[in-house]
Structures are given as structure tokens and as C-alpha cells.
Enzyme design. Structure first.
Site, PDB file in Angstrom:
ATOM      1  N   LYS A  55      14.424  22.457  21.371  1.00 11.02           N
ATOM      2  CA  LYS A  55      13.109  22.303  21.996  1.00 11.02           C
ATOM      3  C   LYS A  55      12.129  21.706  20.994  1.00 11.02           C
ATOM      4  CE  LYS A  55      13.769  25.968  25.340  1.00 11.02           C
ATOM      5  NZ  LYS A  55      13.791  27.406  25.583  1.00 11.02           N
ATOM      6  N   GLN A  99      10.807  32.763  24.092  1.00 14.58           N
ATOM      7  CA  GLN A  99      12.247  32.629  24.329  1.00 14.58           C
ATOM      8  C   GLN A  99      12.845  33.976  24.733  1.00 14.58           C
ATOM      9  OE1 GLN A  99      14.096  29.613  24.051  1.00 14.58           O
ATOM     10  NE2 GLN A  99      15.661  30.877  25.025  1.00 14.58           N
ATOM     11  N   ASP A 122       6.836  27.794  31.256  1.00 11.98           N
ATOM     12  CA  ASP A 122       8.089  28.229  31.888  1.00 11.98           C
ATOM     13  C   ASP A 122       7.898  28.433  33.388  1.00 11.98           C
ATOM     14  OD1 ASP A 122      10.447  28.357  30.469  1.00 11.98           O
ATOM     15  OD2 ASP A 122       9.962  30.255  29.482  1.00 11.98           O
TER      16      ASP A 122
END
Ligand code: NAP
Length: 294
Positions: A55, A99, A122
Site C-alpha cells: 500500500k 490494518q 476503507d
């Protein structure tokens, strides 16, 4: 023999990233700021470390700022919440990703819900979930967004199609249903209690498989010519060899019947990070009151 065209997720993801890079550059020159994505990693989970590294790398490649916070797995929930709070207030941070999985002593829901919905790249915050369902501008979860882009790479107009999603998780199945409804598909969401799932899938012009069971969907479940998007990533041991990645669809069988199909790996997988970057650009544009072009 495969009758289906194989949807190249790597190539589509590269196009999405190139498009984002151009828009980031335009944003910098027209408005003088650089979108920033903060990623919080707690603990040493090896798969999470790989995801976070990828990422970070791809964020920088599209010209955005990548901010990484790596914390030991002994970090308390209060400390994580304090970090999220400081990122919420940081004007240089437009997107925040925590995460998962978080260590067991941390309430993940509490942490995810503490993220400012405007920075929730997200798309898991209930505010964004609600906005997605009522049709307001929302940050939508990355994997279903990527799956939709792949389906539309085959057929731009999905209106009127019978779409069957297998799986009803909050990160894939449910948001996929919202996105496909927005595309005017007739949407069915199948799950572990669905009766005669084979017949349900057989009626689909578009199948999205997000089950988490290797090769669950068989070739003879697929309507000839259907578009098949395989979200599954299942690690399967092969005798005497290394583990292999398999999708939720029996690829060779399904490819003989489908019109188009995503492979695993190389299908939906590469789209997820590309859509995270797309969401970060969108979040930055929204926070600055600019037109959304992401
Ligand atoms: P999940 O939370 O475990 O949900 C699985 C869904 O499949 C559930 O709704 C479950 O139904 C349903 N299901 C399980 N067994 C079934 C059966 N026998 N018949 C019909 N439905 C059944 O999984 P997820 O997080 O959505 O992930 C699904 C897959 O996508 C996994 O392989 C995961 O690794 C992969 N994935 C890939 C990406 C990517 O970047 N490409 C991202 C996320 C996930 P119930 O609700 O009734 O239990």
C-alpha cells in the site's frame, strides 16, 4: 478449452492507478496540496506487513504522501484511539486505514468507528455504509468497488442484469449489493442458508463469488455467457509443493461456459489497493470541497 475472455485485473488496476496519478498531479498544480494516506499497523502479522508495504509503495507511486504508523502488538486500545484521533485532526492526512486484524485485546469495531467518516477510505464506517445505501456520495469499500470496475470493463452498462452475489459479509457481499443496485441490476444475495444455490447462480448474468471456499462455484452452475467475478482468495496446499492460491470459482470449468471471468490471482486482488488510492483521492477532493473526479 476456455470460451471466456479472461479479465486482466493487473492491467485494469494499472489503468486505475495511472488515472489517479494524473489527477493527483492536476490537484497539486491547481490547488497546491498532496493527498495523504495514513496506514496504521499494529503487531507483526506477516500478511498484514506485506499488505502495508504494498500500500505504501503504490501510494507513493501515484504521487500521494504515505504515512505509516507501525505499533507493537502490546499497544493499548486507548493508545490506538489516541492515534486515530490525531490523524482525524491532521490536515495533511486525507485517508486513514487501520490494518486488520487488530490484536485480540483491541475492539476493532470501536477503532474503525473512531475514524472520521470523511477519512474512512476503507468505507467500513456506518456513516459511509448508510450513505452508500441511500445513494449519497460515499467512500465505498475497496474490494467491491474494484469488482464493479472489472465487471464494467467487460460491459459498461449493467442495467437490467440479473446479478447474484454469493456471500453477505460487510466488507464484500453487502456493499457489492449496494453498488450493483446503483447500477440498476436486479440483485440477489446468496449465503450459507440459501436453498438450491446452484439454481440461483444459474439465473445470473453476473456472478460475484465472495464465499471463502476454494472452487465452491462449479462450471455447470454458470449461465452461458455470464460475467464471473471471483473475489475469493484461498490458500490451498498442493501435495509436495507450496500452497497455491485458488478462487471461489472452479476456474477452468467456469471459463468454458462464462462470457468473461476473473482469474485468481490476477483478478480482483490487484484492484483492492488501486481502489484504496481512488478513495483517498476522492476523500481529499471532498475535504477540500472540490468536484469528485476520482
Ligand atoms: P466471510 O466474511 O467469511 O463471508 C463469507 C460469506 O460466504 C458469508 O456471507 C457466508 O454466509 C457465505 N458462505 C459460506 N459458506 C457458504 C456456502 N456453503 N454457501 C453459500 N454461502 C456461503 O468472507 P469475506 O471476507 O466476504 O471474503 C470472501 C472471500 O473473498 C474470501 O476468500 C476472502 O479471502 C476474499 N477476499 C478477497 C479480497 C481481495 O482483495 N481480493 C478482499 C476481501 C476478501 P453466512 O453469512 O450465511 O455465513
Amino acid at each position: 478449452m476456455s470460451g471466456a475472455s479472461i479479465i486482466d485485473g493487473k492491467a485494469v488496476a494499472a489503468q486505475v492507478r495511472a488515472d489517479i496519478a494524473g489527477k493527483v498531479e492536476a490537484l497539486k498544480s491547481a490547488h497546491g496540496f498532496t493527498p495523504g494516506l495514513a496506514v496504521v499497523l499494529v503487531g507483526e502479522d506477516p500478511a498484514s506487513q506485506v499488505y502495508v508495504r504494498n500500500k505504501g509503495q503504490q501510494t507513493k507511486e501515484v504521487g500521494m504522501n504515505s504515512i505509516e504508523h507501525k505499533l507493537p502488538d502490546t499497544t493499548s486500545e486507548a493508545e490506538i484511539l489516541a492515534l486515530v484521533d490525531s490523524l482525524n485532526k491532521d490536515a495533511g492526512v486525507h485517508g486513514i486505514l487501520v490494518q486488520l486484524p487488530l490484536p485480540k485485546h483491541v475492539n476493532s469495531e470501536k477503532v474503525l468507528n473512531a475514524i472520521d467518516p470523511a477519512k474512512d477510505v476503507d468505507g467500513f464506517h456506518p456513516v459511509n455504509v448508510g450513505r452508500l445505501w441511500v445513494g449519497e456520495p460515499a467512500l465505498a469499500p475497496c474490494t467491491p468497488t474494484g469488482s464493479l470496475i472489472l465487471a464494467k470493463s467487460v460491459q459498461e452498462n449493467l442495467s437490467g442484469m440479473n446479478a447474484v452475489i454469493i456471500g453477505r459479509s460487510n466488507i464484500v457481499g453487502k456493499p457489492m449489493a449496494a453498488l450493483l443496485l446503483r447500477e440498476n441490476c436486479t440483485v440477489t444475495v446468496a449465503h450459507s442458508r440459501t436453498k438450491d444455490i446452484q439454481s440461483v447462480v444459474k439465473g445470473a448474468d453476473l456472478v460475484v463469488a465472495a464465499v471463502g471456499i476454494a472452487e465452491f462455484v462449479k462450471g455447470d452452475w454458470i449461465k452461458p455467457g455470464a460475467i464471473v467475478i471471483d473475489v475469493g482468495i484461498n490458500r490451498v496446499e498442493v501435495p509436495g509443493g507450496k500452497a497455491k492460491l485458488k478462487g471461489d470459482v472452479a476456474f477452468a470449468e467456469a471459463a468454458a461456459v462464462a462470457g468473461a471471468i476473473t482469474p485468481v490471482p490476477g483478478g480482483v486482488g490487484p484492484m483492492t489497493i488501486a481502489c484504496l488510492l481512488k478513495n483517498t483521492l476522492q476523500a481529499a477532493q471532498m475535504q477540500h470541497g472540490l468536484e469528485i473526479t476520482a
